[in-house]
Design a protein around this motif. Structure first.
Motif, PDB file in Angstrom:
ATOM      1  N   HIS A  39      36.005  11.618  42.925  1.00  0.00           N
ATOM      2  CA  HIS A  39      37.348  11.147  43.503  1.00  0.00           C
ATOM      3  C   HIS A  39      36.643  11.634  44.934  1.00  0.00           C
ATOM      4  CE1 HIS A  39      41.299  10.431  43.782  1.00  0.00           C
ATOM      5  NE2 HIS A  39      41.860  11.707  44.253  1.00  0.00           N
ATOM      6  N   GLN A  59      32.901  17.776  52.653  1.00  0.00           N
ATOM      7  CA  GLN A  59      34.231  18.846  53.090  1.00  0.00           C
ATOM      8  C   GLN A  59      35.364  17.579  52.708  1.00  0.00           C
ATOM      9  OE1 GLN A  59      34.712  16.802  57.333  1.00  0.00           O
ATOM     10  NE2 GLN A  59      36.359  18.056  57.622  1.00  0.00           N
ATOM     11  N   ALA A  61      35.693  17.184  49.811  1.00  0.00           N
ATOM     12  CA  ALA A  61      35.585  17.303  48.177  1.00  0.00           C
ATOM     13  C   ALA A  61      36.185  18.449  48.283  1.00  0.00           C
ATOM     14  CB  ALA A  61      34.110  17.233  47.430  1.00  0.00           C
ATOM     15  N   GLY A  62      35.642  19.479  49.396  1.00  0.00           N
ATOM     16  CA  GLY A  62      36.408  20.718  49.850  1.00  0.00           C
ATOM     17  C   GLY A  62      35.247  22.068  49.010  1.00  0.00           C
ATOM     18  N   GLU A 217      47.613  30.411  37.323  1.00  0.00           N
ATOM     19  CA  GLU A 217      47.928  29.327  39.308  1.00  0.00           C
ATOM     20  C   GLU A 217      48.665  30.266  39.827  1.00  0.00           C
ATOM     21  OE1 GLU A 217      45.489  27.622  39.675  1.00  0.00           O
ATOM     22  OE2 GLU A 217      44.889  27.001  37.311  1.00  0.00           O
ATOM     23  N   LEU A 221      47.227  32.669  43.538  1.00  0.00           N
ATOM     24  CA  LEU A 221      47.548  32.849  44.797  1.00  0.00           C
ATOM     25  C   LEU A 221      48.655  34.063  45.057  1.00  0.00           C
ATOM     26  CD1 LEU A 221      49.526  28.946  44.206  1.00  0.00           C
ATOM     27  CD2 LEU A 221      47.123  30.082  45.903  1.00  0.00           C
ATOM     28  N   HIS A 224      46.420  36.474  46.493  1.00  0.00           N
ATOM     29  CA  HIS A 224      45.123  35.844  48.301  1.00  0.00           C
ATOM     30  C   HIS A 224      47.276  36.178  48.777  1.00  0.00           C
ATOM     31  CE1 HIS A 224      41.487  34.539  47.776  1.00  0.00           C
ATOM     32  NE2 HIS A 224      42.157  34.108  46.089  1.00  0.00           N
ATOM     33  N   HIS A 228      47.227  39.038  52.569  1.00  0.00           N
ATOM     34  CA  HIS A 228      47.830  38.789  53.563  1.00  0.00           C
ATOM     35  C   HIS A 228      48.602  39.779  54.504  1.00  0.00           C
ATOM     36  CE1 HIS A 228      45.488  35.229  54.522  1.00  0.00           C
ATOM     37  NE2 HIS A 228      46.046  34.800  53.610  1.00  0.00           N
TER      38      HIS A 228
ATOM     39  N   THR B   2      40.910  21.560  55.340  1.00  0.00           N
ATOM     40  CA  THR B   2      40.588  21.091  54.389  1.00  0.00           C
ATOM     41  C   THR B   2      40.585  22.703  53.766  1.00  0.00           C
ATOM     42  OG1 THR B   2      39.678  19.035  54.058  1.00  0.00           O
ATOM     43  CG2 THR B   2      39.856  20.454  52.415  1.00  0.00           C
ATOM     44  N   ARG B   4      40.920  25.704  51.008  1.00  0.00           N
ATOM     45  CA  ARG B   4      39.956  25.762  49.764  1.00  0.00           C
ATOM     46  C   ARG B   4      40.590  25.532  48.791  1.00  0.00           C
ATOM     47  NH1 ARG B   4      38.108  32.317  50.967  1.00  0.00           N
ATOM     48  NH2 ARG B   4      40.352  32.391  50.865  1.00  0.00           N
ATOM     49  N   GLN B   5      40.432  24.554  48.326  1.00  0.00           N
ATOM     50  CA  GLN B   5      40.839  24.130  46.598  1.00  0.00           C
ATOM     51  C   GLN B   5      40.028  24.862  45.119  1.00  0.00           C
ATOM     52  OE1 GLN B   5      43.224  21.794  46.158  1.00  0.00           O
ATOM     53  NE2 GLN B   5      42.679  20.759  48.835  1.00  0.00           N
ATOM     54  N   PRO B   7      38.145  28.733  45.009  1.00  0.00           N
ATOM     55  CA  PRO B   7      37.612  29.922  45.366  1.00  0.00           C
ATOM     56  C   PRO B   7      36.474  29.868  45.513  1.00  0.00           C
ATOM     57  CG  PRO B   7      39.298  30.381  43.852  1.00  0.00           C
ATOM     58  CD  PRO B   7      38.992  29.079  43.339  1.00  0.00           C
ATOM     59  N   ILE B 193      49.698  27.968  47.966  1.00  0.00           N
ATOM     60  CA  ILE B 193      50.524  26.502  47.810  1.00  0.00           C
ATOM     61  C   ILE B 193      49.763  26.176  46.399  1.00  0.00           C
ATOM     62  CG2 ILE B 193      50.738  23.864  48.503  1.00  0.00           C
ATOM     63  CD1 ILE B 193      50.700  24.821  51.167  1.00  0.00           C
ATOM     64  N   ARG B 199      45.588  15.029  45.736  1.00  0.00           N
ATOM     65  CA  ARG B 199      44.587  15.425  46.437  1.00  0.00           C
ATOM     66  C   ARG B 199      43.895  15.800  47.286  1.00  0.00           C
ATOM     67  NH1 ARG B 199      48.513  11.181  50.666  1.00  0.00           N
ATOM     68  NH2 ARG B 199      47.533   9.548  49.052  1.00  0.00           N
ATOM     69  N   ASN B 206      44.675  30.712  56.552  1.00  0.00           N
ATOM     70  CA  ASN B 206      45.605  31.392  56.341  1.00  0.00           C
ATOM     71  C   ASN B 206      45.725  31.671  55.162  1.00  0.00           C
ATOM     72  OD1 ASN B 206      46.923  29.931  57.916  1.00  0.00           O
ATOM     73  ND2 ASN B 206      48.445  31.876  58.270  1.00  0.00           N
ATOM     74  N   VAL B 207      46.096  29.895  54.606  1.00  0.00           N
ATOM     75  CA  VAL B 207      46.493  29.839  53.276  1.00  0.00           C
ATOM     76  C   VAL B 207      45.730  28.596  52.495  1.00  0.00           C
ATOM     77  CG1 VAL B 207      48.704  28.095  52.393  1.00  0.00           C
ATOM     78  CG2 VAL B 207      48.524  28.633  54.959  1.00  0.00           C
ATOM     79  N   GLU B 208      46.319  29.478  50.921  1.00  0.00           N
ATOM     80  CA  GLU B 208      45.242  29.501  50.356  1.00  0.00           C
ATOM     81  C   GLU B 208      46.151  28.573  49.382  1.00  0.00           C
ATOM     82  OE1 GLU B 208      42.720  31.149  49.571  1.00  0.00           O
ATOM     83  OE2 GLU B 208      42.051  30.708  47.774  1.00  0.00           O
ATOM     84  N   VAL B 209      45.399  27.266  48.982  1.00  0.00           N
ATOM     85  CA  VAL B 209      45.732  25.902  48.387  1.00  0.00           C
ATOM     86  C   VAL B 209      45.010  26.589  46.621  1.00  0.00           C
ATOM     87  CG1 VAL B 209      45.624  23.959  47.407  1.00  0.00           C
ATOM     88  CG2 VAL B 209      45.869  24.244  50.022  1.00  0.00           C
ATOM     89  N   ARG B 210      45.784  26.260  45.298  1.00  0.00           N
ATOM     90  CA  ARG B 210      45.076  26.075  43.975  1.00  0.00           C
ATOM     91  C   ARG B 210      45.666  24.172  43.645  1.00  0.00           C
ATOM     92  NH1 ARG B 210      41.766  29.701  41.914  1.00  0.00           N
ATOM     93  NH2 ARG B 210      42.442  28.530  39.928  1.00  0.00           N
TER      94      ARG B 210
END
Lengths: 229, 229
Positions: A39, A59, A61-62, A217, A221, A224, A228, B2, B4-5, B7, B193, B199, B206-210
Protein backbone atom coordinates in the motif's frame (compact mmCIF):
# COMPACT_ATOMS: atom_id res chain seq x y z
CA UNK A 1 -11.20 -27.77 15.45
CA UNK A 2 -10.74 -24.07 15.67
CA UNK A 3 -9.21 -22.22 12.73
CA UNK A 4 -6.08 -20.20 13.21
CA UNK A 5 -7.35 -16.76 14.16
CA UNK A 6 -3.84 -15.32 14.30
CA UNK A 7 -0.83 -16.40 12.25
CA UNK A 8 0.82 -18.53 14.93
CA UNK A 9 4.45 -18.63 13.92
CA UNK A 10 6.93 -19.01 11.11
CA UNK A 11 5.60 -20.49 7.91
CA UNK A 12 7.48 -23.74 7.44
CA UNK A 13 9.95 -24.18 4.62
CA UNK A 14 7.61 -26.72 3.02
CA UNK A 15 4.90 -24.08 2.81
CA UNK A 16 7.23 -21.50 1.37
CA UNK A 17 5.59 -18.78 -0.69
CA UNK A 18 6.37 -18.35 -4.39
CA UNK A 19 9.14 -15.82 -4.90
CA UNK A 20 10.77 -16.23 -1.51
CA UNK A 21 14.34 -17.26 -0.90
CA UNK A 22 14.74 -21.05 -0.92
CA UNK A 23 15.37 -22.45 2.53
CA UNK A 24 14.22 -19.22 4.17
CA UNK A 25 10.84 -19.46 5.91
CA UNK A 26 8.61 -16.39 5.72
CA UNK A 27 7.47 -15.39 9.24
CA UNK A 28 3.74 -14.91 9.65
CA UNK A 29 4.36 -11.47 11.16
CA UNK A 30 6.24 -10.50 7.99
CA UNK A 31 3.35 -11.73 5.83
CA UNK A 32 1.01 -9.59 7.92
CA UNK A 33 3.11 -6.48 7.22
CA UNK A 34 3.50 -7.02 3.45
CA UNK A 35 0.08 -5.52 2.59
CA UNK A 36 1.13 -2.31 4.35
CA UNK A 37 4.37 -2.15 2.35
CA UNK A 38 2.48 -2.73 -0.89
CA UNK A 39 0.00 0.00 0.00
CA UNK A 40 2.85 2.39 0.88
CA UNK A 41 4.61 1.58 -2.41
CA UNK A 42 1.42 2.42 -4.30
CA UNK A 43 1.34 5.80 -2.57
CA UNK A 44 5.02 6.42 -3.42
CA UNK A 45 4.40 5.46 -7.03
CA UNK A 46 1.35 7.71 -7.11
CA UNK A 47 3.65 10.57 -6.09
CA UNK A 48 5.79 9.85 -9.15
CA UNK A 49 8.86 8.28 -7.51
CA UNK A 50 10.67 5.37 -9.21
CA UNK A 51 13.02 4.76 -6.26
CA UNK A 52 12.36 4.88 -2.54
CA UNK A 53 14.65 4.70 0.49
CA UNK A 54 13.94 2.27 3.29
CA UNK A 55 13.52 5.25 5.63
CA UNK A 56 10.78 6.83 3.52
CA UNK A 57 9.00 3.57 2.81
CA UNK A 58 9.17 2.56 6.48
CA UNK A 59 7.68 5.88 7.55
CA UNK A 60 4.84 5.54 5.04
CA UNK A 61 4.12 2.03 6.32
CA UNK A 62 4.37 2.94 10.02
CA UNK A 63 7.30 0.63 10.89
CA UNK A 64 10.98 1.19 11.66
CA UNK A 65 13.48 1.12 8.75
CA UNK A 66 15.24 -1.83 10.42
CA UNK A 67 11.99 -3.80 10.52
CA UNK A 68 11.28 -3.00 6.87
CA UNK A 69 14.75 -4.05 5.71
CA UNK A 70 14.54 -7.28 7.67
CA UNK A 71 11.10 -8.13 6.29
CA UNK A 72 12.14 -7.41 2.71
CA UNK A 73 15.33 -9.44 3.12
CA UNK A 74 13.07 -12.51 3.52
CA UNK A 75 11.90 -11.82 -0.06
CA UNK A 76 15.51 -11.53 -1.23
CA UNK A 77 14.97 -7.78 -1.77
CA UNK A 78 17.83 -5.78 -0.28
CA UNK A 79 17.71 -2.41 -2.03
CA UNK A 80 20.92 -0.58 -2.95
CA UNK A 81 22.84 1.47 -0.40
CA UNK A 82 22.38 5.18 -0.99
CA UNK A 83 19.80 4.51 -3.70
CA UNK A 84 16.99 2.51 -2.15
CA UNK A 85 14.44 0.16 -3.66
CA UNK A 86 13.06 0.13 -7.20
CA UNK A 87 9.39 0.88 -6.55
CA UNK A 88 7.89 -1.09 -9.46
CA UNK A 89 10.13 -4.10 -8.95
CA UNK A 90 9.52 -4.30 -5.20
CA UNK A 91 5.75 -3.82 -5.58
CA UNK A 92 5.64 -6.59 -8.17
CA UNK A 93 7.65 -8.89 -5.92
CA UNK A 94 5.43 -8.34 -2.89
CA UNK A 95 2.27 -8.74 -5.00
CA UNK A 96 3.63 -12.04 -6.34
CA UNK A 97 4.42 -13.32 -2.84
CA UNK A 98 0.99 -12.29 -1.57
CA UNK A 99 -0.70 -13.93 -4.55
CA UNK A 100 -2.41 -10.70 -5.59
CA UNK A 101 -0.42 -10.14 -8.80
CA UNK A 102 -3.64 -11.22 -10.48
CA UNK A 103 -7.06 -10.16 -9.27
CA UNK A 104 -8.77 -12.44 -6.74
CA UNK A 105 -12.52 -12.81 -6.42
CA UNK A 106 -14.17 -12.36 -3.01
CA UNK A 107 -17.72 -13.24 -1.94
CA UNK A 108 -19.49 -11.62 1.01
CA UNK A 109 -22.06 -13.48 3.12
CA UNK A 110 -24.32 -11.13 5.07
CA UNK A 111 -25.60 -7.91 3.55
CA UNK A 112 -26.63 -5.87 6.56
CA UNK A 113 -24.99 -2.53 7.35
CA UNK A 114 -21.52 -4.11 7.43
CA UNK A 115 -22.06 -6.02 4.19
CA UNK A 116 -23.33 -2.79 2.60
CA UNK A 117 -20.23 -0.97 3.79
CA UNK A 118 -18.01 -3.66 2.24
CA UNK A 119 -20.00 -3.81 -1.01
CA UNK A 120 -19.83 -0.07 -1.54
CA UNK A 121 -16.17 0.29 -0.46
CA UNK A 122 -14.36 1.38 -3.61
CA UNK A 123 -10.84 0.38 -2.63
CA UNK A 124 -10.80 -3.35 -3.44
CA UNK A 125 -9.83 -3.18 -7.14
CA UNK A 126 -6.63 -1.20 -6.54
CA UNK A 127 -5.57 -3.70 -3.88
CA UNK A 128 -6.02 -6.78 -6.08
CA UNK A 129 -9.58 -7.88 -5.34
CA UNK A 130 -12.93 -8.01 -7.11
CA UNK A 131 -16.12 -8.23 -5.12
CA UNK A 132 -17.69 -11.10 -7.06
CA UNK A 133 -20.86 -11.86 -5.16
CA UNK A 134 -23.18 -11.07 -2.26
CA UNK A 135 -25.26 -13.60 -0.34
CA UNK A 136 -27.91 -13.07 2.33
CA UNK A 137 -30.57 -15.28 3.88
CA UNK A 138 -33.19 -12.53 4.30
CA UNK A 139 -35.92 -12.80 1.61
CA UNK A 140 -36.35 -9.01 1.82
CA UNK A 141 -32.68 -8.54 0.85
CA UNK A 142 -32.33 -11.31 -1.77
CA UNK A 143 -32.70 -9.86 -5.26
CA UNK A 144 -31.90 -6.29 -4.24
CA UNK A 145 -28.95 -4.57 -5.93
CA UNK A 146 -26.08 -3.46 -3.66
CA UNK A 147 -22.86 -1.93 -4.99
CA UNK A 148 -23.69 -3.10 -8.51
CA UNK A 149 -24.37 -6.72 -7.51
CA UNK A 150 -27.65 -8.56 -7.02
CA UNK A 151 -27.87 -10.25 -3.61
CA UNK A 152 -28.24 -14.03 -3.99
CA UNK A 153 -29.72 -16.64 -1.60
CA UNK A 154 -27.51 -19.05 0.41
CA UNK A 155 -28.50 -21.90 -1.91
CA UNK A 156 -26.72 -20.09 -4.75
CA UNK A 157 -23.39 -19.77 -2.89
CA UNK A 158 -21.64 -22.83 -4.29
CA UNK A 159 -22.55 -21.98 -7.87
CA UNK A 160 -21.44 -18.40 -7.24
CA UNK A 161 -18.04 -19.50 -5.94
CA UNK A 162 -17.53 -21.90 -8.84
CA UNK A 163 -18.65 -19.33 -11.44
CA UNK A 164 -16.42 -16.55 -10.10
CA UNK A 165 -13.47 -18.65 -8.96
CA UNK A 166 -13.64 -16.95 -5.56
CA UNK A 167 -11.04 -18.23 -3.08
CA UNK A 168 -11.90 -15.88 -0.23
CA UNK A 169 -15.17 -15.39 1.61
CA UNK A 170 -16.16 -12.66 4.06
CA UNK A 171 -18.51 -13.41 6.96
CA UNK A 172 -20.49 -10.24 7.70
CA UNK A 173 -23.51 -11.92 9.30
CA UNK A 174 -24.80 -11.51 12.85
CA UNK A 175 -22.83 -13.61 15.35
CA UNK A 176 -25.45 -16.35 15.59
CA UNK A 177 -25.30 -17.00 11.83
CA UNK A 178 -21.50 -16.81 11.46
CA UNK A 179 -20.68 -20.51 11.86
CA UNK A 180 -23.33 -21.52 9.30
CA UNK A 181 -21.95 -18.92 6.90
CA UNK A 182 -18.41 -20.22 7.41
CA UNK A 183 -19.55 -23.83 6.92
CA UNK A 184 -21.27 -22.87 3.66
CA UNK A 185 -18.19 -21.00 2.43
CA UNK A 186 -15.92 -23.95 3.25
CA UNK A 187 -18.33 -26.37 1.54
CA UNK A 188 -18.30 -24.16 -1.54
CA UNK A 189 -14.52 -24.38 -1.74
CA UNK A 190 -13.07 -21.10 -0.45
CA UNK A 191 -9.78 -21.50 1.45
CA UNK A 192 -9.67 -18.14 3.21
CA UNK A 193 -12.29 -16.52 5.45
CA UNK A 194 -12.35 -13.01 6.85
CA UNK A 195 -14.86 -12.79 9.69
CA UNK A 196 -16.24 -9.80 11.54
CA UNK A 197 -18.32 -11.91 13.91
CA UNK A 198 -17.20 -11.76 17.57
CA UNK A 199 -16.77 -15.50 17.97
CA UNK A 200 -14.25 -18.17 16.99
CA UNK A 201 -15.15 -20.09 13.83
CA UNK A 202 -14.52 -23.82 13.45
CA UNK A 203 -12.98 -24.59 10.07
CA UNK A 204 -10.90 -27.43 8.64
CA UNK A 205 -7.11 -27.06 9.03
CA UNK A 206 -6.65 -26.20 5.35
CA UNK A 207 -8.82 -23.09 5.68
CA UNK A 208 -7.26 -19.88 6.98
CA UNK A 209 -9.36 -17.54 9.13
CA UNK A 210 -8.64 -13.88 9.81
CA UNK A 211 -10.87 -12.28 12.42
CA UNK A 212 -11.61 -8.58 12.77
CA UNK A 213 -13.00 -8.16 16.28
CA UNK A 214 -13.88 -4.54 16.98
CA UNK A 215 -14.24 -5.07 20.73
CA UNK A 216 -10.77 -6.64 20.94
CA UNK A 217 -9.26 -3.68 19.09
CA UNK A 218 -10.99 -1.34 21.54
CA UNK A 219 -9.62 -3.35 24.48
CA UNK A 220 -6.08 -3.02 23.14
CA UNK A 221 -6.64 0.76 22.90
CA UNK A 222 -8.06 0.74 26.43
CA UNK A 223 -4.80 -0.79 27.66
CA UNK A 224 -2.86 2.15 26.22
CA UNK A 225 -5.45 4.72 27.33
CA UNK A 226 -5.28 3.41 30.91
CA UNK A 227 -1.50 3.90 30.87
CA UNK A 228 -2.08 7.55 29.98
CA UNK A 229 -4.72 8.08 32.64
CA UNK B 1 4.36 12.10 12.50
CA UNK B 2 2.59 8.88 11.81
CA UNK B 3 0.81 7.16 14.67
CA UNK B 4 1.79 3.67 15.67
CA UNK B 5 -0.44 1.50 13.50
CA UNK B 6 0.87 -1.67 15.10
CA UNK B 7 2.24 -2.12 18.62
CA UNK B 8 5.93 -1.90 17.72
CA UNK B 9 7.67 -3.82 20.46
CA UNK B 10 7.86 -4.56 24.15
CA UNK B 11 6.23 -2.04 26.41
CA UNK B 12 9.05 -0.60 28.48
CA UNK B 13 9.22 -1.22 32.20
CA UNK B 14 8.50 2.48 32.80
CA UNK B 15 5.22 2.14 30.94
CA UNK B 16 4.31 -1.01 32.83
CA UNK B 17 0.62 -1.78 33.00
CA UNK B 18 -1.17 -1.88 36.34
CA UNK B 19 -1.27 -5.40 37.71
CA UNK B 20 1.81 -6.68 35.90
CA UNK B 21 4.88 -8.11 37.55
CA UNK B 22 7.35 -5.39 38.56
CA UNK B 23 10.40 -5.32 36.32
CA UNK B 24 8.69 -7.48 33.70
CA UNK B 25 7.73 -5.59 30.53
CA UNK B 26 4.46 -6.61 28.88
CA UNK B 27 5.10 -7.39 25.19
CA UNK B 28 2.78 -5.65 22.75
CA UNK B 29 1.96 -8.99 21.14
CA UNK B 30 0.80 -10.27 24.53
CA UNK B 31 -1.37 -7.17 25.01
CA UNK B 32 -2.92 -7.86 21.60
CA UNK B 33 -3.85 -11.43 22.67
CA UNK B 34 -5.34 -10.51 26.08
CA UNK B 35 -8.76 -9.50 24.65
CA UNK B 36 -9.04 -12.95 23.09
CA UNK B 37 -8.27 -14.63 26.43
CA UNK B 38 -10.80 -12.44 28.21
CA UNK B 39 -13.43 -13.28 25.59
CA UNK B 40 -12.63 -17.00 25.90
CA UNK B 41 -12.88 -16.79 29.71
CA UNK B 42 -16.32 -15.21 29.36
CA UNK B 43 -17.38 -18.15 27.20
CA UNK B 44 -15.99 -20.65 29.73
CA UNK B 45 -17.77 -18.86 32.56
CA UNK B 46 -20.96 -18.79 30.51
CA UNK B 47 -20.69 -22.58 30.31
CA UNK B 48 -20.63 -22.72 34.12
CA UNK B 49 -16.98 -23.61 34.74
CA UNK B 50 -15.11 -22.08 37.71
CA UNK B 51 -11.73 -23.55 36.69
CA UNK B 52 -10.20 -23.96 33.28
CA UNK B 53 -7.08 -25.76 32.04
CA UNK B 54 -4.58 -23.94 29.88
CA UNK B 55 -5.32 -26.47 27.12
CA UNK B 56 -9.03 -25.71 27.06
CA UNK B 57 -8.58 -21.95 27.36
CA UNK B 58 -5.91 -21.95 24.64
CA UNK B 59 -8.16 -23.88 22.30
CA UNK B 60 -11.04 -21.46 22.90
CA UNK B 61 -8.71 -18.53 22.19
CA UNK B 62 -7.11 -20.07 19.11
CA UNK B 63 -3.51 -20.18 20.42
CA UNK B 64 -1.21 -22.94 21.64
CA UNK B 65 -1.23 -23.82 25.38
CA UNK B 66 2.46 -22.84 25.57
CA UNK B 67 1.69 -19.40 24.13
CA UNK B 68 -1.16 -18.91 26.59
CA UNK B 69 0.91 -19.94 29.62
CA UNK B 70 3.76 -17.65 28.55
CA UNK B 71 1.42 -14.68 28.03
CA UNK B 72 -0.30 -15.18 31.38
CA UNK B 73 3.04 -15.56 33.15
CA UNK B 74 3.69 -11.89 32.26
CA UNK B 75 0.65 -11.05 34.43
CA UNK B 76 2.02 -13.19 37.23
CA UNK B 77 -0.78 -15.73 36.62
CA UNK B 78 0.55 -19.26 36.53
CA UNK B 79 -2.42 -21.51 37.23
CA UNK B 80 -2.06 -24.69 39.29
CA UNK B 81 -0.72 -27.88 37.78
CA UNK B 82 -3.50 -30.40 37.26
CA UNK B 83 -6.13 -27.84 38.26
CA UNK B 84 -5.79 -24.90 35.92
CA UNK B 85 -6.79 -21.28 36.27
CA UNK B 86 -9.52 -19.75 38.43
CA UNK B 87 -11.83 -18.30 35.79
CA UNK B 88 -13.15 -15.31 37.77
CA UNK B 89 -9.76 -14.37 39.17
CA UNK B 90 -7.98 -14.57 35.83
CA UNK B 91 -10.74 -12.63 34.03
CA UNK B 92 -10.58 -9.89 36.67
CA UNK B 93 -6.81 -9.72 36.39
CA UNK B 94 -6.84 -9.41 32.58
CA UNK B 95 -9.64 -6.83 32.69
CA UNK B 96 -7.60 -4.78 35.19
CA UNK B 97 -4.49 -4.92 33.03
CA UNK B 98 -6.48 -3.93 29.93
CA UNK B 99 -8.14 -1.08 31.80
CA UNK B 100 -11.63 -2.39 31.05
CA UNK B 101 -12.50 -3.38 34.63
CA UNK B 102 -14.71 -0.30 34.52
CA UNK B 103 -16.76 0.65 31.47
CA UNK B 104 -15.10 2.95 28.93
CA UNK B 105 -16.98 5.39 26.72
CA UNK B 106 -16.40 5.33 22.95
CA UNK B 107 -17.46 7.90 20.35
CA UNK B 108 -17.87 7.08 16.66
CA UNK B 109 -17.20 9.65 13.91
CA UNK B 110 -18.88 8.76 10.62
CA UNK B 111 -22.37 7.27 10.54
CA UNK B 112 -22.55 5.69 7.10
CA UNK B 113 -23.11 1.94 6.67
CA UNK B 114 -20.05 1.12 8.79
CA UNK B 115 -20.99 3.57 11.54
CA UNK B 116 -24.50 2.10 11.52
CA UNK B 117 -23.06 -1.39 11.85
CA UNK B 118 -20.98 -0.27 14.86
CA UNK B 119 -23.85 1.65 16.48
CA UNK B 120 -26.21 -1.29 16.26
CA UNK B 121 -23.63 -3.92 17.26
CA UNK B 122 -24.85 -5.23 20.59
CA UNK B 123 -21.60 -6.68 21.88
CA UNK B 124 -19.85 -3.62 23.33
CA UNK B 125 -21.36 -3.64 26.83
CA UNK B 126 -20.27 -7.17 27.68
CA UNK B 127 -16.72 -6.35 26.57
CA UNK B 128 -16.39 -3.23 28.74
CA UNK B 129 -17.50 -0.41 26.44
CA UNK B 130 -20.40 1.97 26.10
CA UNK B 131 -21.14 3.65 22.80
CA UNK B 132 -21.46 7.18 24.12
CA UNK B 133 -21.91 9.28 21.01
CA UNK B 134 -22.20 9.45 17.22
CA UNK B 135 -20.93 12.30 15.03
CA UNK B 136 -21.41 12.91 11.30
CA UNK B 137 -20.87 15.91 9.04
CA UNK B 138 -23.84 15.19 6.75
CA UNK B 139 -26.78 17.54 7.53
CA UNK B 140 -29.14 14.78 6.38
CA UNK B 141 -27.74 12.45 9.04
CA UNK B 142 -27.32 14.91 11.93
CA UNK B 143 -30.27 14.70 14.29
CA UNK B 144 -31.32 11.22 13.18
CA UNK B 145 -31.48 8.46 15.78
CA UNK B 146 -29.17 5.46 15.28
CA UNK B 147 -28.85 2.64 17.78
CA UNK B 148 -30.56 4.72 20.46
CA UNK B 149 -28.30 7.77 20.02
CA UNK B 150 -28.95 11.06 18.21
CA UNK B 151 -26.25 11.84 15.63
CA UNK B 152 -24.45 15.09 16.49
CA UNK B 153 -22.54 17.55 14.26
CA UNK B 154 -18.71 17.76 14.29
CA UNK B 155 -18.88 21.03 16.23
CA UNK B 156 -20.41 19.12 19.13
CA UNK B 157 -17.58 16.56 19.35
CA UNK B 158 -15.48 18.20 22.05
CA UNK B 159 -18.47 18.78 24.33
CA UNK B 160 -19.55 15.19 23.69
CA UNK B 161 -16.15 13.79 24.69
CA UNK B 162 -16.01 15.95 27.81
CA UNK B 163 -19.58 15.09 28.81
CA UNK B 164 -19.15 11.33 28.38
CA UNK B 165 -15.51 11.04 29.45
CA UNK B 166 -14.77 9.12 26.25
CA UNK B 167 -11.11 8.12 25.87
CA UNK B 168 -11.46 6.21 22.60
CA UNK B 169 -12.74 7.40 19.23
CA UNK B 170 -13.60 5.34 16.17
CA UNK B 171 -13.03 6.76 12.67
CA UNK B 172 -15.68 5.29 10.36
CA UNK B 173 -15.66 8.07 7.76
CA UNK B 174 -14.77 7.80 4.06
CA UNK B 175 -10.99 7.82 3.51
CA UNK B 176 -10.84 11.46 2.44
CA UNK B 177 -12.39 12.61 5.73
CA UNK B 178 -10.41 10.31 8.04
CA UNK B 179 -7.53 12.65 8.90
CA UNK B 180 -9.92 15.50 9.75
CA UNK B 181 -11.91 13.14 11.94
CA UNK B 182 -8.73 11.98 13.71
CA UNK B 183 -7.57 15.58 14.22
CA UNK B 184 -10.93 16.48 15.76
CA UNK B 185 -10.83 13.43 18.05
CA UNK B 186 -7.29 14.27 19.20
CA UNK B 187 -8.25 17.92 19.79
CA UNK B 188 -11.19 16.77 21.88
CA UNK B 189 -8.88 14.74 24.12
CA UNK B 190 -9.23 11.06 23.19
CA UNK B 191 -5.99 9.06 23.49
CA UNK B 192 -6.93 6.03 21.44
CA UNK B 193 -8.26 5.86 17.88
CA UNK B 194 -9.59 2.86 15.99
CA UNK B 195 -9.70 3.60 12.27
CA UNK B 196 -11.29 1.70 9.41
CA UNK B 197 -10.03 4.12 6.76
CA UNK B 198 -7.48 2.61 4.36
CA UNK B 199 -4.80 5.22 5.01
CA UNK B 200 -2.23 6.04 7.67
CA UNK B 201 -3.36 8.70 10.17
CA UNK B 202 -1.01 11.34 11.55
CA UNK B 203 -1.46 11.70 15.30
CA UNK B 204 0.70 12.98 18.17
CA UNK B 205 2.98 10.40 19.82
CA UNK B 206 0.77 10.16 22.91
CA UNK B 207 -2.19 8.93 20.86
CA UNK B 208 -2.43 5.24 20.00
CA UNK B 209 -3.91 4.20 16.65
CA UNK B 210 -5.23 0.76 15.73
CA UNK B 211 -6.09 0.34 12.08
CA UNK B 212 -8.53 -2.21 10.65
CA UNK B 213 -7.75 -2.40 6.94
CA UNK B 214 -10.03 -4.87 5.21
CA UNK B 215 -7.95 -4.98 2.02
CA UNK B 216 -4.82 -5.82 4.02
CA UNK B 217 -6.64 -8.66 5.76
CA UNK B 218 -7.74 -9.98 2.37
CA UNK B 219 -4.17 -9.80 1.08
CA UNK B 220 -2.94 -11.86 4.02
CA UNK B 221 -5.62 -14.45 3.20
CA UNK B 222 -4.58 -14.31 -0.46
CA UNK B 223 -1.05 -15.26 0.59
CA UNK B 224 -2.37 -18.41 2.24
CA UNK B 225 -4.86 -19.13 -0.57
CA UNK B 226 -2.06 -18.91 -3.15
CA UNK B 227 -0.07 -21.51 -1.20
CA UNK B 228 -3.06 -23.87 -1.49
CA UNK B 229 -3.51 -23.28 -5.22
Amino acid sequence: MTGRQVPPGPVGADDRAPGTTPGQPLPAATVARLPGYLHALDAVRGAGAALVTSERLAQAAGVTPAQLRKDLSFLGSYGRRGVGYDVDHLAGRIAAVLGVATTRAVVVVGVGHLGHALATYGGFAERGFTLAGLVDADPAVIGTRVGGLVVEPPAALMALVMRTGATIGVVATPAHAAQDAADALVASGVTGILTFAPRALRVPPNVEVRAVDVASELQILAFHASRHA
